[in-house]
Design a protein around this motif. Structure first.
Motif: not given
Length: 300
Positions: A78, A80-81, A103, A108, A195, A198-199, A201, A204-205, A226
């Motif tokens: 995951d 996105y965690r 945001t 994604r 964090k 990721l939140e 958008g 990602e990890r 991105y």
């Protein structure tokens, strides 16, 4: 008086038995013949997909492909965690705040691969990527930021920003590197900043950012940011880079009071000694010390 007729019993002949088994035998034979062929076709397709990601930290060879396939079995499921902030981290908060990043609009992008890890959609136009590179190079040109640009220790095929005196352990003090093929970036962030990214958008990890034994590949706080799709998104991505600069080098590029080192609960001399001891923690894996400079500018 009832006449009883003996019950007839059908005894299958050898020919009948053979005919009944014939379809099953043919199917089994076809399966045995086509399975290896289908497997070879899948491997060929998957290997071509691996090569299509371009050069990166893993050699574009059959052995490199095998290595990545094995790592994919234990990679992060995951991306996105967010990571929790360890209790021993100082400070507990990062460089960014909840209002630092807007945001990211839209879905994604499609991301594939481990090493290399690349965007397959929503790539940066060439003009936007050049603006991003110019922004990164302006950070390295400011002598008060104590940054330098050289070939990425992680990628080895793109250029990155490095801290001259790192206080957080990464490969050779690398802060970030850009990917000319798609416009995305890899960088290391404080978990609290990761964090927020990721939140919102914006990233990602990395699939291998799991800590422990996997630190030989990338830090636990390693993030893919991105690619900016238009010029106004470059400003947002640069904010994330500034957070990475702060985390790896302690330098606040937006400082107003002349202070450049954030309080981490460790003295400057101790930080310097630690950075010199650990700056090439991944040298054997990534080949630190490569002085050949490859500029970040390239066609997206």
């Amino acid at each position: 008086m009832d006449v009883l007729f003996p019950q007839t019993i059908d005894i299958p002949s050898p020919i009948t038995s053979l005919l009944s088994l014939f379809p099953q035998t043919i199917l089994s034979l076809l399966f045995a013949l086509t399975l290896p062929l289908l497997t070879l076709l899948y491997i060929h397709y998957d290997y071509c997909a691996f090569l299509s990601l371009g050069p990166g930290g893993t050699p574009s060879t059959p052995l490199g492909y095998l290595k990545i396939k094995l790592l994919s079995l234990v990679s992060l499921r995951d991306p996105y965690r967010p990571l929790p902030v360890p209790s021993y981290f100082r400070p507990q908060s990062g460089y960014l705040t909840s209002s630092s990043l807007c945001t990211r609009p839209g879905r994604r992008p499609l991301v594939r691969g481990i090493a290399p890890q690349r965007q397959q959609s929503q790539k940066s136009p060439a003009s936007v990527y050049k603006l991003l590179v110019a922004s990164l190079q302006s950070l390295s040109r400011d002598p008060t930021n104590a940054l330098t640009e050289r070939t990425s220790c992680f990628e080895k095929h793109s250029s990155g920003l490095f801290a001259k005196v790192p206080i957080t352990r990464t490969c050779g003090g690398e802060i970030c590197h850009a990917h000319p093929s798609d416009g995305s970036m890899h960088l290391t962030l404080h978990p609290a900043d990761a964090k927020i990214v990721l939140e919102a958008g914006w990233g990602e990890r990395h699939p291998l950012a799991k800590g422990g034994w996997f630190r030989r590949f990338v830090p636990r706080e390693f993030v893919l940011v991105y690619a900016p799709r238009e010029e106004r998104e470059v400003e947002t991505v640069v904010k994330v880079v500034e957070a990475a600069v702060w985390w790896v080098s302690g330098v606040d590029v937006r400082r107003e009071d002349g202070e450049s080192v954030k309080e981490r609960g460790v003295g400057d001399e101790d930080a310097l000694r630690a950075s010199r001891r650990n700056e090439c923690w991944a040298c054997k894996m990534h080949g630190c010390g490569n002085k050949n400079v490859e500029k970040m500018v390239g066609s997206a």
